[in-house]
Motif scaffolding. Structure first.
Motif: not given
Length: 134
Positions: A33-53
Motif C-alpha cells: 500500500g502507498i498512502r496518498v492524499r485525497k486530491q492525488q487519489a482523485v487525480l490518479l482515478y481520473g488518469a486511470i479512467s481517462k477523465r481529461a477533466d
C-alpha cells in the motif's frame, strides 16, 4: 537494484485518516500500500479512467515532451525516506534515456496517463509489502 513489476490493484480510503487514501500495488506474489492524499487519489482515478477533466496538471508533461519525441517508458519506486516513497520517472526518445525524481503519487498518475509500467525495487517490496498466500 532488481525491480519487480506491479500494477495498481485498487484505490481505497484510508482507515486511519479520512484525508488519506491507499493505492494498492500488487503482482502475483506481493501486495503493498502507498498512502496518498485525497486530491492525488482523485487525480490518479481520473488518469486511470481517462477523465481529461481530472488529469490536467499531469498531461502538461506530455505536451512538453511530445514535440521532442520523448515518451514515458516506466516508473520505478526506488526509495523510502521518512515514511514517504520516492520514485523515478524514465523518459526516452529511442536514443537517450533520462530519469527524473518524482513524488510517488505524481509518478503513478504519469504512469496511468501514459500506460507506462510500474516497478518497485525488490528490497522495498519484500520489506514493506505483504506476501500473498497461495
Amino acid at each position: 537494484m532488481n525491480k519487480i513489476k506491479v500494477h495498481i490493484s485498487t484505490i481505497t480510503e484510508s482507515i486511519e485518516d479520512e484525508k488519506d487514501f491507499t493505492v494498492v500495488l500488487q503482482n502475483t506474489e506481493y501486495v503493498i500500500g502507498i498512502r496518498v492524499r485525497k486530491q492525488q487519489a482523485v487525480l490518479l482515478y481520473g488518469a486511470i479512467s481517462k477523465r481529461a477533466d481530472l488529469m490536467l496538471p499531469h498531461t502538461l508533461i506530455n505536451k512538453i515532451l511530445e514535440p521532442l519525441n520523448y515518451r514515458v517508458t516506466e516508473i520505478v519506486i526506488d526509495n523510502l525516506f521518512e515514511g514517504t516513497y520516492n520514485s523515478l520517472v524514465y523518459y526516452s526518445n529511442g536514443k537517450n534515456i533520462y530519469s527524473v525524481d518524482s513524488a510517488v503519487n505524481d509518478a503513478l498518475i504519469i504512469s496511468a496517463i501514459n500506460s507506462a509500467p510500474i516497478y518497485i525495487v525488490d528490497t522495498l517490496l519484500h520489506q514493506y509489502g505483504t506476501k500473498i498466500k497461495n
